[in-house]
Scaffold this active site. Structure first.
Site, PDB file in Angstrom:
ATOM      1  N   ARG A 160       0.833  -1.198   0.000  1.00  0.00           N
ATOM      2  CA  ARG A 160       0.000   0.000   0.000  1.00  0.00           C
ATOM      3  C   ARG A 160       0.872   1.254   0.000  1.00  0.00           C
ATOM      4  O   ARG A 160       2.091   1.146  -0.135  1.00  0.00           O
ATOM      5  CB  ARG A 160      -0.929  -0.007   1.209  1.00  0.00           C
ATOM      6  CG  ARG A 160      -0.205  -0.079   2.534  1.00  0.00           C
ATOM      7  CD  ARG A 160      -1.211  -0.141   3.664  1.00  0.00           C
ATOM      8  NE  ARG A 160      -0.604  -0.193   4.965  1.00  0.00           N
ATOM      9  CZ  ARG A 160      -1.278  -0.162   6.099  1.00  0.00           C
ATOM     10  NH1 ARG A 160      -2.580  -0.084   6.083  1.00  0.00           N
ATOM     11  NH2 ARG A 160      -0.672  -0.211   7.253  1.00  0.00           N
ATOM     12  N   TRP A 173      12.864   3.485 -11.066  1.00  0.00           N
ATOM     13  CA  TRP A 173      11.985   3.242 -12.223  1.00  0.00           C
ATOM     14  C   TRP A 173      12.724   3.524 -13.533  1.00  0.00           C
ATOM     15  O   TRP A 173      12.596   2.781 -14.504  1.00  0.00           O
ATOM     16  CB  TRP A 173      10.709   4.097 -12.131  1.00  0.00           C
ATOM     17  CG  TRP A 173       9.691   3.544 -11.163  1.00  0.00           C
ATOM     18  CD1 TRP A 173       9.132   4.191 -10.105  1.00  0.00           C
ATOM     19  CD2 TRP A 173       9.111   2.218 -11.170  1.00  0.00           C
ATOM     20  NE1 TRP A 173       8.240   3.355  -9.446  1.00  0.00           N
ATOM     21  CE2 TRP A 173       8.218   2.142 -10.082  1.00  0.00           C
ATOM     22  CE3 TRP A 173       9.262   1.091 -11.974  1.00  0.00           C
ATOM     23  CZ2 TRP A 173       7.469   0.995  -9.783  1.00  0.00           C
ATOM     24  CZ3 TRP A 173       8.527  -0.066 -11.686  1.00  0.00           C
ATOM     25  CH2 TRP A 173       7.642  -0.097 -10.599  1.00  0.00           C
ATOM     26  N   SER A 237       5.767  -2.173 -17.359  1.00  0.00           N
ATOM     27  CA  SER A 237       4.762  -1.125 -17.214  1.00  0.00           C
ATOM     28  C   SER A 237       3.523  -1.658 -16.474  1.00  0.00           C
ATOM     29  O   SER A 237       2.926  -0.952 -15.648  1.00  0.00           O
ATOM     30  CB  SER A 237       4.387  -0.605 -18.606  1.00  0.00           C
ATOM     31  OG  SER A 237       3.263   0.219 -18.518  1.00  0.00           O
ATOM     32  N   HIS A 240       4.358  -1.846 -12.840  1.00  0.00           N
ATOM     33  CA  HIS A 240       4.347  -0.479 -12.307  1.00  0.00           C
ATOM     34  C   HIS A 240       2.893  -0.033 -12.083  1.00  0.00           C
ATOM     35  O   HIS A 240       2.549   0.538 -11.037  1.00  0.00           O
ATOM     36  CB  HIS A 240       5.059   0.436 -13.324  1.00  0.00           C
ATOM     37  CG  HIS A 240       5.419   1.797 -12.824  1.00  0.00           C
ATOM     38  ND1 HIS A 240       6.269   2.623 -13.512  1.00  0.00           N
ATOM     39  CD2 HIS A 240       5.030   2.503 -11.730  1.00  0.00           C
ATOM     40  CE1 HIS A 240       6.416   3.772 -12.862  1.00  0.00           C
ATOM     41  NE2 HIS A 240       5.658   3.721 -11.769  1.00  0.00           N
ATOM     42  N   ARG A 269      -2.470   8.698 -12.162  1.00  0.00           N
ATOM     43  CA  ARG A 269      -1.469   7.673 -12.510  1.00  0.00           C
ATOM     44  C   ARG A 269      -1.984   6.611 -13.469  1.00  0.00           C
ATOM     45  O   ARG A 269      -1.199   5.973 -14.168  1.00  0.00           O
ATOM     46  CB  ARG A 269      -0.987   6.968 -11.240  1.00  0.00           C
ATOM     47  CG  ARG A 269      -0.212   7.866 -10.307  1.00  0.00           C
ATOM     48  CD  ARG A 269       0.082   7.131  -9.024  1.00  0.00           C
ATOM     49  NE  ARG A 269       0.558   8.009  -7.992  1.00  0.00           N
ATOM     50  CZ  ARG A 269       1.750   7.935  -7.407  1.00  0.00           C
ATOM     51  NH1 ARG A 269       2.593   6.994  -7.759  1.00  0.00           N
ATOM     52  NH2 ARG A 269       2.089   8.779  -6.465  1.00  0.00           N
ATOM     53  N   CYS A 366      12.916   1.655   0.139  1.00  0.00           N
ATOM     54  CA  CYS A 366      11.813   1.488   1.107  1.00  0.00           C
ATOM     55  C   CYS A 366      11.609  -0.015   1.268  1.00  0.00           C
ATOM     56  O   CYS A 366      11.416  -0.728   0.283  1.00  0.00           O
ATOM     57  CB  CYS A 366      10.572   2.173   0.541  1.00  0.00           C
ATOM     58  SG  CYS A 366       8.981   1.394   0.826  1.00  0.00           S
ATOM     59  N   CYS A 369       8.359  -1.518  -0.080  1.00  0.00           N
ATOM     60  CA  CYS A 369       8.304  -1.456  -1.552  1.00  0.00           C
ATOM     61  C   CYS A 369       9.274  -2.483  -2.139  1.00  0.00           C
ATOM     62  O   CYS A 369       9.004  -3.123  -3.153  1.00  0.00           O
ATOM     63  CB  CYS A 369       8.685  -0.073  -2.048  1.00  0.00           C
ATOM     64  SG  CYS A 369       7.841   1.265  -1.193  1.00  0.00           S
TER      65      CYS A 369
HETATM   66  P1  FAD Z   1       6.288   7.100 -10.552  1.00  0.00           P
HETATM   67  O1  FAD Z   1       5.275   6.035 -10.248  1.00  0.00           O
HETATM   68  O2  FAD Z   1       7.547   7.106  -9.768  1.00  0.00           O
HETATM   69  O3  FAD Z   1       6.621   6.983 -12.090  1.00  0.00           O
HETATM   70  C1  FAD Z   1       7.760   7.655 -12.672  1.00  0.00           C
HETATM   71  C2  FAD Z   1       7.449   7.949 -14.129  1.00  0.00           C
HETATM   72  O4  FAD Z   1       7.224   6.706 -14.809  1.00  0.00           O
HETATM   73  C3  FAD Z   1       6.150   8.736 -14.347  1.00  0.00           C
HETATM   74  O5  FAD Z   1       6.390  10.103 -14.300  1.00  0.00           O
HETATM   75  C4  FAD Z   1       5.709   8.286 -15.712  1.00  0.00           C
HETATM   76  O6  FAD Z   1       6.395   8.997 -16.750  1.00  0.00           O
HETATM   77  C5  FAD Z   1       6.172   6.856 -15.780  1.00  0.00           C
HETATM   78  N1  FAD Z   1       5.147   5.850 -15.466  1.00  0.00           N
HETATM   79  C6  FAD Z   1       4.362   5.783 -14.374  1.00  0.00           C
HETATM   80  N2  FAD Z   1       3.608   4.690 -14.403  1.00  0.00           N
HETATM   81  C7  FAD Z   1       3.915   4.042 -15.546  1.00  0.00           C
HETATM   82  C8  FAD Z   1       3.455   2.841 -16.128  1.00  0.00           C
HETATM   83  N3  FAD Z   1       2.559   2.055 -15.528  1.00  0.00           N
HETATM   84  N4  FAD Z   1       3.971   2.477 -17.322  1.00  0.00           N
HETATM   85  C9  FAD Z   1       4.895   3.254 -17.943  1.00  0.00           C
HETATM   86  N5  FAD Z   1       5.376   4.388 -17.425  1.00  0.00           N
HETATM   87  C10 FAD Z   1       4.893   4.784 -16.241  1.00  0.00           C
HETATM   88  N6  FAD Z   1       5.225   3.584  -3.242  1.00  0.00           N
HETATM   89  C11 FAD Z   1       4.268   3.263  -2.326  1.00  0.00           C
HETATM   90  O7  FAD Z   1       3.633   4.146  -1.760  1.00  0.00           O
HETATM   91  N7  FAD Z   1       3.995   1.941  -2.036  1.00  0.00           N
HETATM   92  C12 FAD Z   1       4.650   0.915  -2.642  1.00  0.00           C
HETATM   93  O8  FAD Z   1       4.403  -0.256  -2.337  1.00  0.00           O
HETATM   94  C13 FAD Z   1       5.656   1.233  -3.596  1.00  0.00           C
HETATM   95  N8  FAD Z   1       6.359   0.261  -4.219  1.00  0.00           N
HETATM   96  C14 FAD Z   1       7.362   0.599  -5.086  1.00  0.00           C
HETATM   97  C15 FAD Z   1       8.096  -0.411  -5.685  1.00  0.00           C
HETATM   98  C16 FAD Z   1       9.136  -0.092  -6.540  1.00  0.00           C
HETATM   99  C17 FAD Z   1       9.921  -1.195  -7.183  1.00  0.00           C
HETATM  100  C18 FAD Z   1       9.466   1.291  -6.787  1.00  0.00           C
HETATM  101  C19 FAD Z   1      10.612   1.636  -7.684  1.00  0.00           C
HETATM  102  C20 FAD Z   1       8.719   2.286  -6.209  1.00  0.00           C
HETATM  103  C21 FAD Z   1       7.669   1.954  -5.353  1.00  0.00           C
HETATM  104  N9  FAD Z   1       6.891   2.955  -4.762  1.00  0.00           N
HETATM  105  C22 FAD Z   1       5.914   2.610  -3.862  1.00  0.00           C
HETATM  106  C23 FAD Z   1       7.028   4.346  -5.174  1.00  0.00           C
HETATM  107  C24 FAD Z   1       6.022   4.660  -6.316  1.00  0.00           C
HETATM  108  O9  FAD Z   1       6.049   3.660  -7.324  1.00  0.00           O
HETATM  109  C25 FAD Z   1       6.301   5.983  -6.986  1.00  0.00           C
HETATM  110  O10 FAD Z   1       7.634   6.008  -7.442  1.00  0.00           O
HETATM  111  C26 FAD Z   1       6.062   7.194  -6.092  1.00  0.00           C
HETATM  112  O11 FAD Z   1       4.751   7.164  -5.605  1.00  0.00           O
HETATM  113  C27 FAD Z   1       6.266   8.517  -6.855  1.00  0.00           C
HETATM  114  O12 FAD Z   1       5.368   8.561  -7.937  1.00  0.00           O
HETATM  115  P2  FAD Z   1       5.513   9.503  -9.195  1.00  0.00           P
HETATM  116  O13 FAD Z   1       4.225  10.238  -9.336  1.00  0.00           O
HETATM  117  O14 FAD Z   1       6.752  10.304  -9.110  1.00  0.00           O
HETATM  118  O15 FAD Z   1       5.600   8.510 -10.464  1.00  0.00           O
END
Ligand code: FAD
Length: 437
Positions: A160, A173, A237, A240, A269, A366, A369
């Site tokens: 979560r 990422w 993707s 993600h 998102r 984290c 995560c």
């Molecule tokens: P991010 O989700 O970091 O995405 C970065 C960029 O990737 C976006 O700006 C967009 O250009 C692109 N993008 C986004 N989604 C997609 C997609 N589906 N396909 C293609 N491109 C895409 N946070 C938590 O709160 N709980 C968790 O359990 C958690 N688990 C994680 C696990 C991993 C392996 C990682 C690397 C991160 C995790 N995080 C978790 C953090 C979370 O995924 C985001 O990185 C964080 O919330 C910041 O989000 P953001 O809006 O910067 O975009």
């Protein structure tokens, strides 16, 4: 009815989302129940003892309470058969795990010490295995680690919102998506790592990437890619997208101290990016096919938790799930991938790159995560291994599936299933909120 194949695009009529939604509604109760069973609820992994092999991640550690994982300190909470003491017994001569060479030999040709003891089934022994098979798509959890890892209850450490964000998360990422740059120029692609540790050159490349800010993942778009590369991108993707769904579904309001379903988070998102949702469905179809393919081999699998009654029940539940999935038309056509003889190198590259993704997970700052990131990467790795390395007709030559791989596979499927349900509910919430405007 038609299977989703890796060529399909978001708009393909063939990509029948409603079929997958119906399937998901039918199997969710079985899957929910199964992921609560001891065998699937406890996962062993190396959460703390592996350093990020690509860059210095000291400044991107998440200190929030929500990022922490409760590991199982008291061995009394783990089913006896998996406790260290029992596992070391299983590593005795009679129950020693066959190495890759011995595994290739037919069982009766193996030296005696590699034959399993009468009362010890393979699935009980695999727990102690730290060998990497060349057919693996993931780095085994034990590789390069000082210890065999920690047991974690997946049920008590739900995926979560944790608050992990910012440059550290972004760097991870970015590095993961860059693995998808199969055929771009050398500066844009990270060489597949074959050894156990990242080379200095590889570290430099990652550090360089860390300084760049990637605005859009369009750099890694599906245009001009062969189906295998498209599949690789879609898996990442889709994973993600599933992670994003869970963090939006179970979001924490820091001012009120309440957990809630964050519709804005979902819209930002996922809702506005149908391709991401499509990739999540793609993963569901892929994992469904992999589990269906295991239907026969799991009939002879021993689910050892040390409690025969519970093991019998687990086996019945697994059989219900796999037979249900095997009874529907195939959801994913893996036979069209890696067919061209000139693609042999590409398959190896694909495998190495997926292994790199699993290594990158050690850079997630984290704990929670990292736990779910590692588990889901291992789950997709297991699914790919089953799809591309398992022969349904000639099971004797199939690679082994460790307990951790099976647990990861089923829980990854559980995560996808939950994401699909959550997306359906979010969609209804969007419809209500738009209707009331
Ligand atoms: P991010 O989700 O970091 O995405 C970065 C960029 O990737 C976006 O700006 C967009 O250009 C692109 N993008 C986004 N989604 C997609 C997609 N589906 N396909 C293609 N491109 C895409 N946070 C938590 O709160 N709980 C968790 O359990 C958690 N688990 C994680 C696990 C991993 C392996 C990682 C690397 C991160 C995790 N995080 C978790 C953090 C979370 O995924 C985001 O990185 C964080 O919330 C910041 O989000 P953001 O809006 O910067 O975009």
């Amino acid at each position: 009815q038609c299977a989703i194949d890796p060529k399909s695009t978001v708009t393909d009529a063939c990509t029948s989302y409603s079929n997958l939604d119906s399937l998901n509604r039918a199997i969710r109760p079985i899957l929910d129940d199964l992921t609560q069973a001891d065998f699937f609820a406890y996962y062993r992994l190396n959460l703390y003892n592996k350093v990020c092999p690509f860059w210095n991640d000291e400044n991107s550690i998440c200190g929030n309470r929500a990022c922490a994982v409760d590991t199982i300190e008291d061995e009394g909470d783990i089913p006896p058969i998996w406790r260290a003491e029992e596992l070391s017994k299983l590593e005795g001569a009679r129950a020693q795990h066959p190495g890759p060479k011995q595994r290739k030999e037919r069982p009766e040709q193996r030296p005696l010490q590699y034959q399993l003891g009468q009362n010890v089934d393979e699935s009980c022994v695999f727990e102690a295995d730290d060998e990497c098979d060349e057919r693996d798509y993931c780095v085994p959890e034990d590789e390069g680690a000082a210890t065999k890892g920690d047991y974690v209850s997946l049920v008590n450490n739900t995926e979560r919102f944790t608050g992990y964000a910012g440059p550290g998360a972004r760097q991870v990422w970015d590095a993961i998506y860059k693995e998808n740059c199969f055929s771009k120029s050398a500066t844009a692609s990270i060489p597949a790592q074959t050894g156990r540790h990242a080379s200095k050159e590889l570290k430099n490349i990652f550090q360089e990437y860390g300084r760049q800010h990637v605005e859009s993942k369009d750099d890694y778009s599906l245009n001009d890619q062969c189906i295998e590369q498209r599949a690789f991108y879609r898996i990442i993707s889709g994973m993600h997208a599933s992670i994003s769904t869970h963090l939006c579904w179970d979001y924490f309001n820091q001012s009120s101290g309440e957990w809630f379903k964050n519709l804005e988070c979902y819209k930002e998102r996922l809702h506005n990016y149908p391709d991401r949702i499509s990739n999540l469905y793609f993963n569901y179809a892929l994992v469904t096919r992999a589990i269906a393919k295991l239907d026969k081999s799991l009939q002879s699998y021993t689910f050892c938790s040390g409690d025969p009654a519970q093991d019998f029940e687990t086996k019945q539940k697994v059989a219900r799930l796999t037979s249900e999935l095997a009874s529907i038309p195939s959801t994913f056509d893996e036979s069209i991938m890696f067919q061209d003889p000139s693609m042999i190198d590409l398959k190896d590259d694909f495998k190495q790159r997926f292994r790199n993704v699993s290594r990158i997970m050690d850079c997630v700052g984290c704990d929670k995560c990292r736990l779910w990131g590692k588990l889901q990467t291992a789950g997709y790795g297991a699914a790919l291994k089953v799809l591309f390395e398992f022969d349904e007709q000639n099971a004797a030559d199939n690679p082994s599936l460790r307990r951790t791989e099976l647990v990861a596979l089923i829980n990854t499927f559980g995560r996808l299933s939950h994401s699909m349900k959550a997306i359906g509910d979010f969609r209804s919430m969007v419809a209500v909120s738009e209707g009331s405007k």
